[in-house]
Scaffold this motif. Structure first.
Motif, PDB file in Angstrom:
ATOM      1  N   LEU A 358       6.099   0.281  -5.274  1.00  0.00           N
ATOM      2  CA  LEU A 358       6.845   1.547  -5.013  1.00  0.00           C
ATOM      3  C   LEU A 358       7.314   2.325  -6.315  1.00  0.00           C
ATOM      4  O   LEU A 358       7.512   1.687  -7.510  1.00  0.00           O
ATOM      5  CB  LEU A 358       8.167   1.150  -4.195  1.00  0.00           C
ATOM      6  CG  LEU A 358       7.949   0.649  -2.754  1.00  0.00           C
ATOM      7  CD1 LEU A 358       9.399   0.211  -2.172  1.00  0.00           C
ATOM      8  CD2 LEU A 358       7.112   1.589  -1.911  1.00  0.00           C
ATOM      9  N   THR A 363      10.279   7.467  -2.817  1.00  0.00           N
ATOM     10  CA  THR A 363      10.496   6.694  -1.643  1.00  0.00           C
ATOM     11  C   THR A 363      11.182   7.602  -0.293  1.00  0.00           C
ATOM     12  O   THR A 363      12.122   8.279  -0.587  1.00  0.00           O
ATOM     13  CB  THR A 363      11.911   5.859  -2.072  1.00  0.00           C
ATOM     14  OG1 THR A 363      12.881   6.725  -2.786  1.00  0.00           O
ATOM     15  CG2 THR A 363      11.299   4.810  -3.232  1.00  0.00           C
ATOM     16  N   ASN A 560       6.462   4.675   3.950  1.00  0.00           N
ATOM     17  CA  ASN A 560       7.812   4.638   3.045  1.00  0.00           C
ATOM     18  C   ASN A 560       7.641   5.445   1.491  1.00  0.00           C
ATOM     19  O   ASN A 560       8.265   5.112   0.464  1.00  0.00           O
ATOM     20  CB  ASN A 560       8.249   3.137   2.804  1.00  0.00           C
ATOM     21  CG  ASN A 560       7.212   2.419   2.159  1.00  0.00           C
ATOM     22  OD1 ASN A 560       6.075   2.773   2.152  1.00  0.00           O
ATOM     23  ND2 ASN A 560       7.564   0.979   2.032  1.00  0.00           N
ATOM     24  N   THR A 561       6.149   5.815   1.529  1.00  0.00           N
ATOM     25  CA  THR A 561       5.773   6.459   0.121  1.00  0.00           C
ATOM     26  C   THR A 561       5.516   7.920   0.334  1.00  0.00           C
ATOM     27  O   THR A 561       5.104   8.568  -0.800  1.00  0.00           O
ATOM     28  CB  THR A 561       4.758   5.673  -0.340  1.00  0.00           C
ATOM     29  OG1 THR A 561       3.520   5.826   0.575  1.00  0.00           O
ATOM     30  CG2 THR A 561       4.706   4.120  -0.856  1.00  0.00           C
TER      31      THR A 561
END
Length: 807
Positions: A358, A363, A560-561
């Protein structure tokens, strides 16, 4: 005295170390003096056996295996029910490696296409039955459902050790009337745990084998406790082995317990418990290009390569703990009326882990950017990277109860009516776990602590949803016998009602917090058998079955990115199937045979698509429309002939065709449109046209030798049939010797099991199917892109030596 002392020390150290054991009492074809096993297993109505049928001769020994006259050395059993049933008994099970799991036991059956992930049964592979995957099959232990309530998956490595397994029955055409199943479109696999012995004693065995495999097992039987009618057994095992390819290992602690209480009037009750605690390092299943390039060397990384190394093997682990408990009770009210009740409870907690890198400043949570300090330096630095653990966690509670009333009405009718109720709670979430950036090791593989948190202090879960499922199934049936019990008829009807409620705690723009699915399916069934005499029987049956869509199909998933929604949830239509069979059975004094012709018609065929997201494997349901499956199953075997030989053969021909074009998306003039994959008339994935098996067993009471081979035909890996795996053959051999008893050591035994004797390497099954490999033009003219299937690989040559003794 010295021998007794050494044995006592060994048993004590085994228990302290957390090892398991089971007692394998002599297997007979008439199992257990108590009716507990039969009552706690979903009833299969049996056509009355003809008069004069010979009884099997059995030589009893106290040890892991026993000499019997079972047809095909336990690969076949005499059946009389008006439906196809394929049963494997203790005779065959006991001669397999004690690490073998329930799925692997099924390999020699004509209807079963079993794909292994490993040789030792420490990983769950996959099973196809007549073109339907294992999420379409109901799996039970002593009458309790074992399928995951969310997606219908079954994990065979978590249930029951081989020493405690009495029988496994595959009903490929239909489930039983009282089976507590919501995913039985492909039939039922019913396993039974061995009853405790009436005599005090036990069994201990120690195994070692390829890939540094070691296993210890101990089983203790109380015997009858005075005149109380109570007896119990406790078994404890520990297994550990290195992965056959790539880095890592698996370790398993398992406990089985069974208690039986018999009453003088024929009533009985009991308790069955099975607990499993296991941690496996995962295998990486190769895609087509990976298989062609690196083959069996396609593995997770053995050495850590820095913060971008999401393939480091310590980040791909599968820890899981689960317990199942069943309370079966049979109450005899009078000679005509009885009541059966089976309360059960299932709890499981664990995950399959993966990893992703990540970047701070990128995020997202539910489609919205959230600034998260990943590195823990107290600030968000745009572009700073962090290697994170991304497990797919679940915790499941599943209590339920099945009750039925049985009444004998006159001499012709046996009436049954009952109710199955279950209320389950399944929490699934994907947190982001902390990883040591220097070593690559996760702080906590269970994903329950050491978690990355959002600014509000809550864990950074990019998936988080709760599924509540309530099941009510009412059933009623009548089993009838006429013409001096030559004609047997089963009529049954059940109404299965299920409500699934899903609450998504990570929903964003366009998403939905709560979706519900309500299902009510009428399920009639009929079976008719005619016994010409004690040798010949014909039967016909018709059944309806269904499968509820998985809970994950109701959930919206977000990246989630980025702000992208990667899955759009929505209600799906349950799969519904109608099956018909006609069969013939021959039960001779020496030769046993059966043949059954079958036809399935399915609507809303639900396929399970296994995928990797952030390095974590997860499943998704795909609606593949209609399907028609037709074919024939054949089994033939003998009791001992020609100096203790027992041959066995099975065969299946299967034609599984997709009935319609399947909905998908395509690209037309730069835009994404709704389209259809031109699949009408194509063969279904994982559905070989031909499978055949041969087995041969020699057993003279001391020396026993067995061999099995199976041929599996070509299988397609894409719905468009433009990618496939070729036909292959698997093999296995077992050799053992039973010694005479020595003092308190009863029938000590040494046994060698070997698989894949030629060490052949090939693709043995499809882990992930695709629409098309090469790309195709859709029905509406759009371009449908190709994608690569992912495969199971055949496990290499494996040998296991087991030394065991009763006491």
């Amino acid at each position: 005295m010295v021998i007794r002392l050494r044995l006592s020390v060994l048993l004590a150290s085994t228990a302290i170390a957390g090892l398991t054991g089971t007692t394998a009492r002599a297997q007979t074809t008439s199992v257990a003096s108590s009716a507990t096993t039969a009552a706690s297993t979903p009833a299969v109505s049996q056509a009355a056996p003809a008069q004069g049928e010979p009884k099997a001769e059995v030589v009893n020994v106290t040890g892991r295996t026993a000499l019997t006259r079972s047809p095909g050395a336990g690969l076949m059993r005499v059946e009389t029910a008006p439906k196809a049933i394929q049963t494997i008994t203790r005779d065959f099970i006991s001669k397999q490696s004690p690490t073998t799991n329930i799925q692997q036991i099924l390999k020699m059956l004509p209807s079963a296409n079993v794909m292994d992930q490993d040789s030792f049964g420490l990983y769950s592979g996959s099973t196809m039955v007549r073109g339907l995957d294992q999420t379409n099959i109901g799996w039970t232990l002593d009458g309790m459902p074992l399928n995951d309530i969310g997606g219908g998956q079954f994990y065979s490595n978590e249930v029951l050790e081989a020493e405690d397994l009495e029988t496994v029955s595959l009903l490929p055409g239909s489930v039983n009337l009282d089976s507590p199943i919501v995913s039985g479109a492909g039939g039922l696999v019913a396993a039974t745990m061995s009853n405790p012995s009436h005599k005090m004693g036990g069994l201990m065995d120690i195994s070692f084998g390829s890939f540094d495999m070691t296993r210890q097992f101990l089983k203790l039987n109380s015997g009858d406790i005075g005149n109380s009618g109570v007896r119990f057994m406790f078994a404890f095992s520990h297994t550990k082995a290195n992965n056959y390819r790539g880095p890592g290992l698996s370790e398993k602690f398992h406990y089985d317990f069974k208690l039986v209480k018999d009453f003088e009037n024929g009533s009985h009750t009991g308790l069955t418990v099975s607990y499993n605690d296991q941690v496996n390092d995962s295998f990486l299943n190769p895609s087509l290009s990976q298989y062609r390039k690196t083959g069996y060397s396609t593995n997770y990384d053995a050495d850590y390569g820095g913060v971008k190394d999401t393939g480091y093997y310590k980040l791909h682990v599968n820890p899981f703990r689960n317990v199942v408990a069943i309370l079966p009770t049979h109450i005899v009210v009078n000679s005509r009326l009885s009541i059966d009740d089976s309360a059960y409870f299932w709890h499981g907690i664990g995950n399959g882990t993966g990893a992703t890198t990540l970047t701070e400043g990128k995020t997202y949570y539910g489609g919205t950017y959230v600034p998260i300090d990943l590195t823990g330096d107290g600030k968000v630095t745009s572009g700073a990277t962090y290697l994170a653990l991304t497990p797919s966690n679940q915790e499941q509670f599943r209590p339920g109860n099945t009750i039925k009333v049985n009444y004998q009405l006159g001499s012709h009718h046996h009436l049954t009516a009952g109710w199955w109720y279950e209320y389950s709670n399944l929490l699934q979430y994907s947190p982001v776990g902390m990883v040591n950036q220097t070593t690559g090791e996760p702080d906590n593989i269970w994903g329950t602590r050491a978690l990355i948190k959002m600014p509000n202090g809550q864990p950074y879960n990019y998936r988080d949803f709760l599924s509540l499922a309530q099941v009510n199934m009412l059933f009623i049936g009548d089993s009838m016998d006429y013409f001096d019990r030559k004609l047997h008829i089963d009529l049954g009807f059940k109404e299965a009602m299920m409500t699934r409620r899903v609450y998504n705690y990570v929903y964003g723009p366009g998403g939905t917090y709560n979706r519900n699915l309500h299902v009510a399916e009428p399920l009639p069934q009929i079976g008719i058998a005619w016994n010409f005499n004690r040798h010949h029987q014909i039967f016909v049956d018709g059944a309806t079955n269904f499968k509820v869509p998985s809970n994950t199909s109701l959930v919206d998933y977000y990246s989630n990115t980025s702000a992208a929604r990667v899955q759009r949830g929505g209600a799906s239509t349950p799969q519904y199937s109608i099956s018909e069979e006609i069969g013939y059975r021959y039960t001779g004094d020496t030769v046993i045979g059966s043949v059954s012709f079958f036809n399935y018609n399915m609507t809303n065929r639900l396929l399970t698509l296994n995928q990797y997201e952030n390095g974590t494997s997860y499943s998704q349901t795909v609606n593949a429309g209609g399907q028609t499956s037709r074919g024939v199953d054949v089994q033939v075997s003998t009791r001992p002939i020609l100096y203790h030989l027992r041959p066995y053969a099975s065969f299946e021909y299967l034609s599984a065709k997709i009935d319609n074009n399947i909905g998908t998306t395509s690209t037309l003039n730069g835009a994404t449109i709704s389209d259809y994959l031109p699949t009408k008339g194509k063969s279904q994935i994982n559905s070989p046209k031909v499978m055949a098996a041969l087995g041969l067993d020699y057993d003279d009471g001391h020396l026993f030798v067995g061999a099995q081979i199976k041929y599996v035909g070509k299988q397609y890996a894409t719905l468009m049939n433009d990618s496939s795996i070729p036909n292959y053959i698997t093999d296995a051999v077992n050799i053992g010797y039973r010694f005479g008893s020595l003092g308190f050591l009863k029938s000590p035994q040494v046994q060698l099991n070997m698989t894949n004797l030629t060490n052949a390497k090939f693709r043995s099954g499809i882990y992930t199917f695709q629409n098309t490999l090469n790309g195709v033009t859709g029905v509406r003219g759009g371009a449908i892109a190709g994608a690569q299937p992912v495969y199971y690989l055949q496990t290499p040559f494996t040998a296991v030596v087991t030394v065991s003794t009763g006491f």
